[in-house]
Enzyme design. Structure first.
Site, PDB file in Angstrom:
ATOM      1  N   ASP A  25      -3.752 -21.910 -28.808  1.00 37.08           N
ATOM      2  CA  ASP A  25      -2.969 -22.741 -29.701  1.00 37.08           C
ATOM      3  C   ASP A  25      -1.507 -22.293 -29.568  1.00 37.08           C
ATOM      4  OD1 ASP A  25      -2.292 -24.420 -31.947  1.00 37.08           O
ATOM      5  OD2 ASP A  25      -2.367 -22.632 -33.202  1.00 37.08           O
ATOM      6  N   ASP A  27       1.694 -23.148 -32.255  1.00 37.94           N
ATOM      7  CA  ASP A  27       2.302 -22.761 -33.528  1.00 37.94           C
ATOM      8  C   ASP A  27       1.359 -21.875 -34.341  1.00 37.94           C
ATOM      9  OD1 ASP A  27       4.914 -24.491 -33.799  1.00 37.94           O
ATOM     10  OD2 ASP A  27       3.385 -25.849 -33.020  1.00 37.94           O
ATOM     11  N   ASP A 201      -5.018 -20.374 -35.103  1.00 35.74           N
ATOM     12  CA  ASP A 201      -4.808 -19.890 -36.479  1.00 35.74           C
ATOM     13  C   ASP A 201      -5.214 -20.866 -37.566  1.00 35.74           C
ATOM     14  OD1 ASP A 201      -2.530 -21.623 -35.779  1.00 35.74           O
ATOM     15  OD2 ASP A 201      -1.739 -20.997 -37.723  1.00 35.74           O
TER      16      ASP A 201
END
Length: 249
Positions: A25, A27, A201
């Protein structure tokens, strides 16, 4: 009401990347979350690290992000790895090939309504994506309930998929997620026969964790402990970069 117990997850071992394909991922995983998505930059450390990982893994490296694939690719200045954007609904390959789902015909109308809602609230930010529209309320958290209610109504009226995220709510095209993107990329000749490792996240990364586990690999949750399909955890972006640099060595 009893609180939900969350199992403590260990940090991933460095050898996890041996004979693996790595999916990341962006961000909140490789870069810190920012109040404005367009303020994020890729520094020399991260750009160099991605090059080293690409070489270390013989090209078995891809980003899977909710951002537009072109936006992320531009941040890395034409990288050698694949970028799957819009939660896995668009792909930009290093050789220039592209694959993009159709933009929903009702998205522009929903986007206009979202912008009208945000115009009276200076702390809100509307992000126009290739296949979605996101309403960020990180700078005005008290607008969370109203923002979610607006997005729910727009999704119902315009037939759009409702995607939750950290301090944001998004309307987007349906039919794909990060798990599907991972499975598609794992079918490529470069990655076939390896095991996937996916780092992320947000709750949008959970399908990626599930897909990785089903294919014999593992997910790595970035951030605080929470219920998750990931097998391992790293505390934040700084820990991710340190771990990846050690693995790349």
């Amino acid at each position: 009401m009893e609180s939900l117990e969350v199992d403590a997850l260990a940090a991933p071992p460095i050898e996890l990347l041996a004979d693996a394909s790595l999916f990341l991922d962006f961000d909140g995983t490789l870069v810190e979350l920012a109040a404005r998505p367009d303020s994020v930059r890729v520094d020399t450390r991260l750009a160099t690290l991605m090059e080293r990982l690409h070489d270390r893994l013989d090209g078995r490296l891809a980003l899977i992000t909710g951002r537009g694939a072109g936006q992320v690719r531009a941040l890395f200045d034409a990288p050698r790895f694949t970028v799957a954007g819009s939660h896995g609904l668009e792909f930009l390959y290093p050789d220039g090939r592209t694959a993009l789902a159709p933009r929903p015909p009702t998205l522009d109308t929903a986007l206009a309504e979202m912008r009208a809602f945000a115009a009276a609230r200076p702390g809100l930010l509307v992000e126009d994506k290739p296949l979605g529209a996101a309403l960020h309320y990180r700078c005005e958290p008290e607008a969370e309930a109203d923002s979610i209610a607006l997005a729910q109504g727009l999704a119902a009226r315009h037939g759009l998929y409702l995607q939750t995220g950290k301090m944001m709510i998004e309307l987007r095209a349906g039919g794909g997620d990060k798990g599907e993107a991972l499975r598609l990329l794992m079918a490529s000749p470069e990655m076939a026969g390896t095991v996937p490792v996916f780092l992320g996240d947000d709750d949008t990364d959970e399908p990626g964790f599930i897909a990785a586990a089903l294919l014999g690999g593992a997910g790595v949750l970035i951030g605080d402990e929470r219920p998750t399909a990931a097998r391992y955890r790293l505390s934040g972006v700084a820990a991710v970069l340190d771990w990846l640099e050690e693995a790349a060595a």
